[in-house]
Design an enzyme around this catalytic site. Structure first.
Site, mmCIF file in Angstrom:
data_model
loop_
_atom_site.group_PDB
_atom_site.id
_atom_site.type_symbol
_atom_site.label_atom_id
_atom_site.label_comp_id
_atom_site.label_asym_id
_atom_site.label_seq_id
_atom_site.Cartn_x
_atom_site.Cartn_y
_atom_site.Cartn_z
ATOM 1 N N CYS A 16 -12.246 -23.122 1.847
ATOM 2 C CA CYS A 16 -12.632 -21.815 2.377
ATOM 3 C C CYS A 16 -14.046 -21.519 1.908
ATOM 4 O O CYS A 16 -14.521 -22.081 0.935
ATOM 5 C CB CYS A 16 -11.705 -20.728 1.848
ATOM 6 S SG CYS A 16 -9.977 -21.072 2.182
ATOM 7 N N GLY A 58 -8.749 -22.282 -2.625
ATOM 8 C CA GLY A 58 -7.956 -23.151 -3.495
ATOM 9 C C GLY A 58 -6.473 -22.894 -3.329
ATOM 10 O O GLY A 58 -6.043 -22.262 -2.359
#
Ligand code: F6R
Length: 615
Positions: free
Chosen positions: A2, A103
């Site tokens: 991301c 994550g």
């Protein structure tokens, strides 16, 4: 996976966040969102599934109230599908607090159950909302964002970059990282946080790298970095070596097209400053002569395209430095019991410098006593920070998901490393000076391939737009290029493709050949080894006899291939180790042109993200 951006300063944050997200969209593009604390001190948030354009449109139609503190996120889904609800930011504490995350929080189930038992309800399926709810609870207890945030990160397991802000504390953004990237951008009266410097390079090229298990609090006038216990830490400053224009499309139809075309410069930048006279001397490796002399083994570890660069590196380092080299996929490496000791040099290769599999392999190697060296393209990234030494490729930002210029720069860095190690170990042959000359001629020869073959190869791809499967064959250093040619085609055109060592053909894969089957063959120069060349020509005859449509990549003047080839793509004469850097270019163009002919987005292929920060 991301992309993350944070801003505090005097300017309206929404445009800064959206511009930052646009530059980070390569990291994930299935949803995006921003949160802003407005001038009244209220937190506004908007998030949308789909590409960043969806969020932009929504904000254009119904803008958020303006504010100068904000965070933004572009997502590549892990926990929960790509929906509006699962997109970040996630809110807590009566929607006064916003959190974004990159994550995977491995213990999120335990934390979620704990919070549910306290009466918390969740809107999304994400692990991130759990972190947000936890932060809400801690904030209510302490009333201080930084200490609440510290309490949260200390409870999280797994990999994360987290940013958070609370409407009670406008002008403050907190961030933390563990095994996931986060860098600070230092402005004048404003500060930034980003997954990488692309998030803020338009505004400042002064940056600070945050170490593992550290957190940061930024305000417009201050930056405070601590460890997870709250002890102050000195962050490492660095200057970004490229400017915002380098990360723009600049008139090209795609980032991939631009990056393929940038290869002469990328390779020249990798070489720059590392050749003295007719020798390779890599200044960053000063002081490591004893290490290079003392090692008895090299393991190169990487994933995907980078692992194919590693295979070329194996041939080059063994030939020049006369030390055995194994190539290990990083995700296999630490799940067995490899023989590693203090005489093992583990070289990791990573464009992003944050691929989780590769990072874990580096850590594992260090724990086992090996020395570590990384080849990386991204300053301030995690893998170089975890390594004893680093050779940066300096290829400039690579935005398209499919790696092209980073690959040729990685091979170039490994060629440099092989020649550097060979010099130090005294194992170079008398012809080393001509190898160095070949190395320096590479940029010009890549430019020649681009100029002479681009149109031909693109035409070929146009004719083959309905093809359902393509095979790639190579021998010696052509073998990794066959693997790379197949990977490029798979990832951006979604066509089945396989790369094989040409000698392996008769051991099975030849059964795949049927009339009309397109097969690319990378033919090594007969000037370097008449034997290897003749073997490849025999392989071509074998598949041609079974009806394959043979597309040959061969050096100028190689006439032996003509009777058996349907198409011939020419590359300039070069040294044996340097052929991969030239031969890969037509394969990149082919994959790109075929995907374009099929109407696909070559920069953002389905299911893929640029940097894979989960295992
Ligand atoms: C393919 C591609 C990937 C990466 C791999 C490793 O085009 O880009 O296979 O090479 O995910 O990424 P880095 O080099 O960032 O570690």
């Amino acid at each position: 996976m991301c992309g993350i951006v944070g801003y505090v300063g005097p300017r309206p944050s929404q445009d800064i966040l959206l511009a930052g997200l646009a530059r980070l969209e390569y990291r994930g593009y299935d949803s995006a969102g921003i949160a802003v604390i407005d001038e009244q001190g209220d937190l506004g948030m908007r998030k949308k599934a789909g590409k960043l354009a969806m969020l932009r449109d929504s904000l254009a139609e119904h803008p958020l109230a303006a504010g100068t503190t904000g965070i933004g996120h572009t997502r590549w889904a892990t926990h929960g599908g790509p929906t509006d609800v699962n997109a970040h930011p996630h809110l807590a504490d009566d929607d006064k607090l916003a959190v974004i995350h990159n994550g995977i929080i491995e213990n999120f189930n335990v934390l979620r159950d704990e919070l549910i038992s306290e009466g918390v309800t969740f809107r999304s399926e994400t692990d991130t909302e759990v972190a947000a709810a936890l932060l809400g609870r801690e904030y209510r207890a302490s009333g201080d964002l930084a200490s609440a945030f510290r309490a949260v990160v200390n409870r999280l397991e797994g990999a994360f970059t987290l940013l958070a802000m609370h409407e009670d504390q406008p002008g403050v953004v907190v961030g933390a990282r563990r095994n996931s990237p986060l860098v600070i951008g230092l402005g004048e009266g404003e500060n930034f946080l980003g997954s990488d410097v692309a998030a803020f390079v338009e505004h400042t090229r002064k940056a600070l790298a945050i170490g593992q298990d550290q957190m940061v609090t930024i305000t417009p006038s201050s930056v405070e970095v601590t460890d997870f216990d709250g002890n102050p830490v000195e962050a490492q400053p660095f200057d970004v070596s490229w400017d915002a224009a380098a990360a723009e499309k600049g008139g090209w139809p795609s980032f991939m097209a631009k990056e393929v075309a940038e290869q002469p410069d990328a390779v020249a930048n990798t070489i720059r400053g590392r050749v003295q006279g007719d020798q390779v001397v890599i200044p960053e490796l000063d002081g490591l002569d004893e290490l290079f002399i003392g090692i008895d083994r090299v393991i190169i570890t990487a994933c995907g395209t980078a692992s194919y660069a590693a295979l070329v590196g194996k041939y080059a380092i063994e030939q020049w430095a006369r030390v055995p080299v194994d190539v290990e996929l990083a995700h296999e490496f630490r799940y067995r019991d490899p023989v590693i000791g203090d005489k093992t040099l583990v070289i990791s290769i990573s464009q992003s410098g944050e691929t989780m599999d590769t990072l874990m392999a580096v850590k594992y190697a260090r724990e086992r006593g090996a020395r570590t060296l990384s080849v990386c393209n991204t300053q301030g990234a995690t893998i170089p920070r975890e390594s004893d030494a680093v050779v940066y490729t300096h290829a400039g930002p690579e935005v398209a998901v499919a790696s092209t210029k980073a690959f040729s720069a990685q091979i170039t860095a490994l060629l440099l490393l092989g020649l550097h190690m060979g010099r130090v170990r005294g194992s170079l042959s008398d012809s080393a000076a001509s190898d160095v000359a070949e190395l320096q001629a590479l940029p010009e020869k890549i430019a020649q391939v681009l100029a002479e073959e681009q149109e031909h190869v693109a035409q070929l791809a146009g004719w083959m737009a309905d093809t359902r499967s393509v095979l790639f064959l190579g021998r010696h250093v052509g073998y990794p290029i066959a693997l790379e040619g197949a990977l490029k085609l798979k990832e951006i055109s979604y066509i089945h493709a396989e790369g094989f060592a040409a000698g392996e053909l008769k051991h099975g894969p030849i059964a795949l050949i049927e009339p009309g089957q397109p097969v690319f063959v990378i033919v090594p120069s007969p000037r370097h080894s008449a034997l290897v060349h003749s073997k490849v020509v025999s392989n071509i005859q074998e598949i041609r006899a079974r009806g394959a449509r043979v597309i040959v990549i061969a050096e100028e003047g190689d006439a032996a291939v003509l009777p058996f080839a349907d198409e011939v793509i020419r590359i300039p004469l070069t040294g044996a180790m340097f052929e991969p850097v030239l031969a890969v270019v037509p394969l990149q163009i082919f994959a790109m042109a075929l995907a374009t002919a099929k109407g696909l987005d070559v920069d953002q292929p389905r299911n893929l993200a640029k940097s894979v920060t989960v295992e």
